[in-house]
Design a protein around this motif. Structure first.
Motif, PDB file in Angstrom:
ATOM      1  N   LEU A 424      -6.607   1.482  -4.444  1.00  0.00           N
ATOM      2  CA  LEU A 424      -6.110   1.315  -3.188  1.00  0.00           C
ATOM      3  C   LEU A 424      -4.772   1.385  -2.806  1.00  0.00           C
ATOM      4  O   LEU A 424      -4.002   0.799  -3.640  1.00  0.00           O
ATOM      5  N   ALA A 425      -4.225   2.108  -1.863  1.00  0.00           N
ATOM      6  CA  ALA A 425      -2.973   2.309  -1.305  1.00  0.00           C
ATOM      7  C   ALA A 425      -2.759   1.536  -0.220  1.00  0.00           C
ATOM      8  O   ALA A 425      -3.406   1.792   0.852  1.00  0.00           O
ATOM      9  N   LEU A 426      -2.089   0.245  -0.240  1.00  0.00           N
ATOM     10  CA  LEU A 426      -1.854  -0.602   0.782  1.00  0.00           C
ATOM     11  C   LEU A 426      -0.926   0.175   1.935  1.00  0.00           C
ATOM     12  O   LEU A 426       0.011   0.762   1.783  1.00  0.00           O
ATOM     13  N   ALA A 427      -1.515   0.250   3.439  1.00  0.00           N
ATOM     14  CA  ALA A 427      -1.024   0.788   4.608  1.00  0.00           C
ATOM     15  C   ALA A 427       0.308   0.109   4.696  1.00  0.00           C
ATOM     16  O   ALA A 427       0.739  -1.127   4.604  1.00  0.00           O
ATOM     17  N   ASP A 428       1.175   1.053   5.332  1.00  0.00           N
ATOM     18  CA  ASP A 428       2.656   0.497   5.670  1.00  0.00           C
ATOM     19  C   ASP A 428       2.612  -0.270   7.216  1.00  0.00           C
ATOM     20  O   ASP A 428       3.526  -1.207   7.065  1.00  0.00           O
ATOM     21  N   ARG A 435      -6.263  -5.146   8.241  1.00  0.00           N
ATOM     22  CA  ARG A 435      -7.557  -4.669   8.462  1.00  0.00           C
ATOM     23  C   ARG A 435      -8.250  -3.928   7.067  1.00  0.00           C
ATOM     24  O   ARG A 435      -9.378  -4.071   6.619  1.00  0.00           O
ATOM     25  N   GLN A 436      -7.318  -3.418   6.458  1.00  0.00           N
ATOM     26  CA  GLN A 436      -7.612  -2.893   4.921  1.00  0.00           C
ATOM     27  C   GLN A 436      -8.165  -3.648   4.091  1.00  0.00           C
ATOM     28  O   GLN A 436      -9.231  -3.516   3.493  1.00  0.00           O
ATOM     29  N   TRP A 667       2.649  -8.242  -1.610  1.00  0.00           N
ATOM     30  CA  TRP A 667       2.050  -7.705  -0.347  1.00  0.00           C
ATOM     31  C   TRP A 667       1.990  -8.761   0.613  1.00  0.00           C
ATOM     32  O   TRP A 667       1.931  -8.297   1.644  1.00  0.00           O
ATOM     33  N   ALA A 668       2.235 -10.023   0.465  1.00  0.00           N
ATOM     34  CA  ALA A 668       2.200 -11.035   1.404  1.00  0.00           C
ATOM     35  C   ALA A 668       3.250 -10.439   2.740  1.00  0.00           C
ATOM     36  O   ALA A 668       2.758 -10.728   3.923  1.00  0.00           O
TER      37      ALA A 668
END
Length: 678
Positions: A424-428, A435-436, A667-668
């Protein structure tokens, strides 16, 4: 030379030696010493000690030292007397004609029938007609809430108020809605003479700050100035303390508390806490306060004596002036045996439960209440179902195995991470990232579990890192105290046992209804010493599954801490702010700060927002966007530990999903958690 002359000469010598001139007029000091001598003489006679030649010399030495040198030594019965007089102090619940809460204040009984509070608490007879006084809104010695007893006010019988002296005096109905007599709570007499306190004396105030449970300030409080009608003191108070009784160390009321005193410059302008001038837009919290202010009892008594009352109202006022209340200790004793009284502390014993061949003892308190018949239709115990017994056996077996298991398998965790996130690549974009992850947590929640903490939480998931002796242990999320997991399993099973009992046909035949059964179940959970905490309160999502059984926000907790928090959102108080405190944390209306587990609770709450968007924040009493900042700050301040990483892996093995904030704390700051609010 007679005793009176000796007494006066002794007082004068002490005044001269201690430099009291210029602080208090000698005549006020003399009145104080005379009053102490009267109190001491009365106590000597009442305890059957030799009165002649004892009381006055004793007070001339000890009393003067007490007044001037301010010794902090107090007889231990000082605390007993404090508890006794506190019974007559209650929370004024201010309501409108529709029964809606407008606010809270404090009030106290000054006769068998009359309550005193501030005019700004109850400004009119109409205000009083819809309001009530609530006694026993406080915690017992174990930290649990007592049953609150409410009495209606009867301004039609008597209502006297004065905005200048900021007091209201109102009659109280003699019986509560439950038939409990008002006389159970006693009263404190208003004494009109001077001599009850001097500048420098410690004052004690019993109050309901911010409308919270009853609290007492004993020290760090001092009388600092005396005016014709008012006293200034530095006792801690809060909004909601209005109408509180201010006592001296003899537990005599010296003032009716009514406000704080803000600092001003020579021109009379209000000063802010930052040293500048205060203006309306800054809010009350920005004011610089120098003292608190109360109305002198002597002024209140003089005002009341001058009123031209007749008939029954005159008789009620006569009782205020002439009736003498029971001594504090006599009042405490009466409270234990009177009609409708609940025995303080109850009967203490232990509850022993046999689980899987092991016996666990739980503390048990039984409270007896007289005057109300209780149906005797239900047996005390009910058998545990075969399913529950099997669950107990499985839980205890897992607990025994825990000592031999690797607490946190790093290799297994790395493998689980790769499988769960699968590149998984977390959206910018913060909204897209929310949502991801929300979709990932929902989709991977493959095995929703029903709520059963004794089976799913205590035996393995919530265990702390092993001690040297490998003994499994739990830690309360809010107090940080250590516990034996078997105690939690036993307490949880006792709730199940009672639940089975409530389903018996005998109960159904009594037609008690589901609402009463649910109330009894909730009462039992609160009465047992241990409980499971939902960091997102169940009431916010209606106790629905899968939220109720989601292990990511379930933690071991004492019932006392669970009740102390209630369903209040988390908050971070400034260290200097005076709030309700306990081992569990700090609390005031609408705000709760845990004593421990801040980072853990924050990450669990943020997980809930990701997993269940829109399920909470139905009202402003739950979570608002600004509260998210507090959670994120705790997440940064208290990073994940091995305990949370162990939980994360153990929970994935049970229900399929993980908390990404434990795996990737960074990520927070890239997620818009406000999208999880309703």
């Amino acid at each position: 030379m007679g005793k009176k002359e000796l007494w006066q000469r002794a007082a004068q010598r002490w005044i001269d030696r201690m430099g009291l001139r210029g602080t208090e007029p000698p005549e006020r000091v003399q009145k104080r010493l005379d009053h102490l001598a009267e109190v001491a003489t009365k106590a000597t006679v009442e305890t059957r000690l030799p009165a002649s030649g004892v009381a006055l010399p004793l007070v001339s030495k000890i009393g003067l030292e007490r007044v001037i040198n301010k010794s902090d030594f107090l007889d231990i019965n000082f605390l007993e007397n404090a508890l006794a007089v506190s019974r007559s102090i209650g929370r004024v619940h201010i309501r409108d004609a529709g029964g809606h809460t407008l606010g809270f204040g404090t009030g106290f009984l000054v006769s068998p029938s009359l309550l005193m509070t501030n005019n700004h608490v109850l400004a009119s007879a109409a205000d009083a007609a819809h309001s009530v006084i609530e006694f026993d809104y406080q915690n017992d010695r174990t930290g649990r809430s007592l049953p609150v007893v409410s009495f209606a006010l009867e301004p039609g019988r008597l209502f006297i108020t004065d905005p200048g002296l900021d007091f209201s005096l109102v009659a109280v109905r003699p019986l509560s809605a439950d038939g409990i007599a008002l006389q159970r709570y006693g009263w404190s007499r208003l004494l009109g003479m001077e001599g009850k306190a001097l500048i420098g004396d410690a004052l004690n105030i019993i109050q309901h700050p911010r409308g919270e449970v009853k609290q007492l300030v004993l020290r760090s409080n001092e009388l600092v100035d005396v005016f014709d009608n008012f006293l200034h003191y530095v006792t801690d108070t809060e909004p909601g303390s209005s109408g509180a009784a201010v006592f001296n160390d003899q537990w005599e009321i010296v003032a009716l508390h009514h406000s704080g005193v803000p600092a001003t410059d020579p021109q009379g302008n209000l000063l802010a806490s930052n040293g500048g001038l205060w203006h309306d837009g800054m809010g009350e919290a920005a004011l610089k306060w120098v003292a608190n202010e109360g109305i002198r009892v002597s002024s209140l008594v003089a005002h009341l004596r001058a009123l031209p009352l007749a008939g029954s109202q005159a008789q009620l006022l006569k009782e205020l002036f002439e009736l003498v209340p029971p001594a504090p200790q006599e009042l405490a004793q009466q409270a234990q045996v009177g009609v409708g009284a609940v025995l303080p502390g109850g009967i203490h014993s232990s509850l022993q439960l046999a689980l899987g061949g092991q016996t666990v003892s739980l503390p048990l308190t039984i409270q007896l209440q007289f005057g109300q018949p209780v149906p005797q239709a239900v047996p005390v115990a009910a058998p545990v179902s075969a399913v529950a017994a099997a669950a107990d056996a499985d839980a205890l077996a897992e607990l025994r195995e825990a000592a031999g298991r690797e607490y946190f398998d790093k290799a297994a965790n790395e493998s689980a991470l790769g499988t769960f996130y699968n590149g998984l690549a977390l959206a910018d974009d913060p909204a897209a990232a929310f949502r991801q992850l929300s979709a990932l947590l929902k989709g991977s929640h493959s095995t929703p579990l029903s709520y059963n903490p004794s089976r799913h939480v205590y035996p393995w998931v919530d265990l702390q890192p092993p001690r040297p002796d490998k003994t499994p242990w739990l830690k309360s999320i809010y107090s940080g105290k250590a516990f034996d997991p078997r105690e939690f399993i036993a307490a949880d099973r006792e709730v199940d046992r009672r639940r089975e009992q409530l389903r018996q046909p005998l109960r159904e035949s009594l037609a008690l209804g589901q609402e009463l059964a649910s109330a009894e179940e909730a009462f039992l959970e609160a009465a047992l010493p241990y409980n499971c905490e939902h960091v997102v309160p169940q009431s916010w999502f209606g106790k629905r599954e899968p939220m109720r059984g989601d292990l990511h926000h379930l933690f071991a907790c004492e019932s006392g801490c669970n009740s102390f928090r209630g369903n209040i959102p988390y908050f971070d108080f400034p260290d200097f702010e005076e709030v309700v405190r306990s081992d569990c944390g700090k609390r005031e209306t609408g705000r709760f700060e845990p004593g421990a587990g801040k980072g853990v609770a924050a990450r669990a709450t943020l997980y809930f927002l990701l997993r269940n968007p829109g399920q909470i924040n139905a009202t402003a009493a739950e979570y608002t966007a600004d509260r998210i900042d507090t959670l994120l700050a705790w997440h940064e301040q208290f990073p994940p530990t091995e305990y949370e990483r162990h939980r994360n892996l153990a929970i994935q093995e049970r229900q399929g999903n993980r908390n990404p904030l434990i795996d990737f704390p960074e990520w927070a700051q890239r997620i818009d958690f406000t999208l999880g609010l309703g």
